[in-house]
Write an enzyme that holds these catalytic residues in place. Sequence first.
Site, PDB file in Angstrom:
ATOM      1  N   ALA A 147      11.243  -4.647   0.152  1.00  0.00           N
ATOM      2  CA  ALA A 147      10.118  -4.156  -0.640  1.00  0.00           C
ATOM      3  C   ALA A 147       8.997  -3.659   0.259  1.00  0.00           C
ATOM      4  CB  ALA A 147       9.604  -5.257  -1.570  1.00  0.00           C
ATOM      5  N   ASP A 148       8.697  -4.405   1.318  1.00  0.00           N
ATOM      6  CA  ASP A 148       7.667  -3.990   2.272  1.00  0.00           C
ATOM      7  C   ASP A 148       8.002  -2.637   2.890  1.00  0.00           C
ATOM      8  OD1 ASP A 148       6.031  -6.206   2.002  1.00  0.00           O
ATOM      9  OD2 ASP A 148       6.890  -7.271   3.699  1.00  0.00           O
ATOM     10  N   VAL A 149       9.210  -2.510   3.386  1.00  0.00           N
ATOM     11  CA  VAL A 149       9.590  -1.290   4.098  1.00  0.00           C
ATOM     12  C   VAL A 149       9.650  -0.105   3.147  1.00  0.00           C
ATOM     13  CG1 VAL A 149      11.413  -0.189   5.443  1.00  0.00           C
ATOM     14  CG2 VAL A 149      10.788  -2.567   5.908  1.00  0.00           C
TER      15      VAL A 149
END
Length: 406
Positions: free
Chosen positions: A165-167
Amino acid sequence: MSTRGPLHGIRVLDFGQYIAGPSAGQTLADLGADVVKVESLRGDQARGVGTFGRAMVQAYNRDKRSLAIDLARPEGKGVLHALLERADVLIQNFRADSAERMGLGAESLRAQYPRLIYAGITGFGTRGPSRRRPGLDIAAQAEFGLMHTTGPADGSPQRVGFAVADVSAANALAMGILAALYERHSTGRGAQVETSLMEAVLSMQAATWGEYQLTGIPLRRKGNGQANAAPAADLLEVADGAVVLSAYTDDKWAALCTLIDRPDMIEDPRFADNPARVRNRGELLAALNDAFAGMTREQATKLLQSAGIVCGAVRAFDEVAVDPDVSAAGVLVSVAGRDGGEITFPGCPFTIDGRRRTVSRPAPAVGEDSARILREVGYSDEDITVLVEAGVISALDHRPMERRYA
């Protein structure tokens, strides 16, 4: 890509913490922007999370410069605004209330600096009831469907094995920033670019959402394999590990059956078309596992590739590191570490005109470039000495001058 990069001359202030914000800034650095990592005097919070935190910092902050500053101090605010006078992009992944408290609210900064591209990542967006919640990758994976469909059918929900999700949110933010910079060429105006971990997770699952809408059947965990195609992304155990394959179209299924000397399976009613293969996936996989059980991963993948069947050996990082395709691409880079050793990690993930931007320096230490950055916006050495001695900035690249008093 030229050695300077297509974003040469673009100045970025990167207030990002952990992965999402810094990763967006990393993309801009890979494109040649001058990215200043603005940190507290203690540094990015990831710096205090042991080996994993160190890995985050090194992976997502290469070719950046570090300015360490206390933004709670009026003098620190003065430095911030001196930087903003020349900045093109600001990146942050704070909660909305935290950004406002630090003097980094979008509305006020955009009013003062109308050409600024103000870019932010939150956990749950800035408009809904969860806008003030802290958001980490795992919460987004859990709350927006990803964990629900990941894992074995008879097991617990599982997260994807990295901060997906971050990336993904970082990639979305970087795309938005590039679009806003392009638009500014014609309008002269900056823009506010927003995304969230929530939006990134939902966007990644667009096809899965479409399938749910078309069938009306809630998706469940099935482990490996795709719910409505077979064999598709299915795992086979072989002598030295496992391989995955997909051969769900009728022509590829026939090619696979011929390859393993099982032409009878082509006309077998249990496997005659894709819906039948999905219904009888267990029996299908049992037959395929029998056929491949005595092979190594290399033997199995070579055989499957000879018939044009999509496949892959399941490999660990140490095997990936010596893969000839990875080597030929040149995507792994080695950078001298600050302890004297070398760190190897994936670098810029794209080429332009066949050239990949190389890494010239590892992630900076906290405050490694503070003095140089302040000189660029008009601070004298004596000004910098005053700020260092007052504890407003940390500057590893500055030796305080001896000041004479009348």
